[in-house]
Design a protein around this motif. Structure first.
Motif, mmCIF file in Angstrom:
data_model
loop_
_atom_site.group_PDB
_atom_site.id
_atom_site.type_symbol
_atom_site.label_atom_id
_atom_site.label_comp_id
_atom_site.label_asym_id
_atom_site.label_seq_id
_atom_site.Cartn_x
_atom_site.Cartn_y
_atom_site.Cartn_z
ATOM 1 N N GLN A 1 -13.092 -36.136 24.153
ATOM 2 C CA GLN A 1 -12.234 -35.003 23.874
ATOM 3 C C GLN A 1 -10.782 -35.390 24.163
ATOM 4 O O GLN A 1 -10.468 -35.926 25.220
ATOM 5 C CB GLN A 1 -12.621 -33.812 24.740
ATOM 6 N N VAL A 2 -9.919 -35.102 23.204
ATOM 7 C CA VAL A 2 -8.505 -35.439 23.349
ATOM 8 C C VAL A 2 -7.864 -34.499 24.360
ATOM 9 O O VAL A 2 -8.130 -33.295 24.369
ATOM 10 C CB VAL A 2 -7.794 -35.325 21.992
ATOM 11 N N GLN A 3 -7.013 -35.034 25.186
ATOM 12 C CA GLN A 3 -6.208 -34.226 26.108
ATOM 13 C C GLN A 3 -4.745 -34.606 25.929
ATOM 14 O O GLN A 3 -4.428 -35.742 25.561
ATOM 15 C CB GLN A 3 -6.646 -34.461 27.553
ATOM 16 N N VAL A 4 -3.866 -33.643 26.197
ATOM 17 C CA VAL A 4 -2.440 -33.896 26.078
ATOM 18 C C VAL A 4 -1.738 -33.419 27.337
ATOM 19 O O VAL A 4 -2.153 -32.450 27.968
ATOM 20 C CB VAL A 4 -1.835 -33.203 24.837
ATOM 21 N N VAL A 5 -0.661 -34.101 27.677
ATOM 22 C CA VAL A 5 0.154 -33.732 28.831
ATOM 23 C C VAL A 5 1.608 -33.728 28.392
ATOM 24 O O VAL A 5 2.121 -34.749 27.901
ATOM 25 C CB VAL A 5 -0.033 -34.724 29.997
ATOM 26 N N GLU A 6 2.254 -32.571 28.542
ATOM 27 C CA GLU A 6 3.659 -32.456 28.178
ATOM 28 C C GLU A 6 4.536 -32.714 29.401
ATOM 29 O O GLU A 6 4.131 -32.448 30.536
ATOM 30 C CB GLU A 6 3.986 -31.059 27.635
ATOM 31 N N SER A 27 -5.973 -42.235 20.604
ATOM 32 C CA SER A 27 -5.069 -42.735 19.572
ATOM 33 C C SER A 27 -4.613 -41.600 18.657
ATOM 34 O O SER A 27 -5.405 -40.753 18.266
ATOM 35 C CB SER A 27 -5.772 -43.796 18.735
ATOM 36 N N ILE A 28 -3.328 -41.614 18.322
ATOM 37 C CA ILE A 28 -2.801 -40.597 17.423
ATOM 38 C C ILE A 28 -2.630 -41.135 16.007
ATOM 39 O O ILE A 28 -2.204 -40.413 15.118
ATOM 40 C CB ILE A 28 -1.460 -40.024 17.926
ATOM 41 N N ALA A 29 -2.976 -42.384 15.812
ATOM 42 C CA ALA A 29 -2.703 -43.032 14.529
ATOM 43 C C ALA A 29 -3.407 -42.334 13.364
ATOM 44 O O ALA A 29 -2.890 -42.310 12.251
ATOM 45 C CB ALA A 29 -3.121 -44.492 14.590
ATOM 46 N N LYS A 75 2.407 -45.801 21.871
ATOM 47 C CA LYS A 75 2.334 -45.098 23.152
ATOM 48 C C LYS A 75 1.516 -43.826 23.067
ATOM 49 O O LYS A 75 1.379 -43.111 24.069
ATOM 50 C CB LYS A 75 3.744 -44.767 23.645
ATOM 51 N N ASN A 76 0.994 -43.519 21.871
ATOM 52 C CA ASN A 76 0.228 -42.273 21.680
ATOM 53 C C ASN A 76 0.997 -41.070 22.200
ATOM 54 O O ASN A 76 0.455 -40.218 22.927
ATOM 55 C CB ASN A 76 -1.147 -42.361 22.349
ATOM 56 N N THR A 77 2.260 -40.994 21.828
ATOM 57 C CA THR A 77 3.142 -39.967 22.346
ATOM 58 C C THR A 77 3.961 -39.368 21.206
ATOM 59 O O THR A 77 4.404 -40.076 20.300
ATOM 60 C CB THR A 77 4.082 -40.534 23.413
#
Length: 114
Positions: A1-6, A27-29, A75-77
């Motif tokens: 499961q993808v997680q994100v941190v701002e 990966s965000i590619a 950097k997947n950012t």
């Protein structure tokens, strides 16, 4: 499961700048769409800027020519560069990733005040 941190929120004077970052655990590619939304007190969450696979971007009229969304696949950012900030930009900013189901960050507060 993808997680994100701002990260990158804070308080700035009118006319100032901030850069928000959204670090994604995977990966965000191959992700079709990533975006930034914002929610001001008493208002609905609204789309600010989007970036699509291939690099195309779109912006809300209220932030055009002031904000820039970009991504760094290595950097997947995803970033949101905010310039010429106005008091009406004050809101909690959320990162959105078009996974199924969609992934949202926890939000980062941006306050523009003198």
């Amino acid at each position: 499961q993808v997680q994100v941190v701002e990260s990158g929120g804070g308080t700035v004077q009118p006319g100032g700048s901030l850069r928000l970052s959204c670090a994604v655990s995977g990966s965000i590619a191959s992700i079709d769409t990533m975006a930034w939304y914002r929610q001001a007190p008493g208002k609905q969450r609204a789309l600010v800027a989007s970036i699509f696979n291939g690099g195309r971007t779109s912006y809300a009229d209220s932030v055009k020519d002031r904000f820039t969304i970009s991504s760094d696949n290595a950097k997947n950012t995803v970033y949101l560069q905010m310039n010429s900030l106005k008091p009406e930009d004050t809101a909690v900013y959320y990162c959105y990733v078009a996974t199924f189901p969609p992934t949202w960050g926890q939000g980062t507060q941006v306050t523009v005040s003198s």
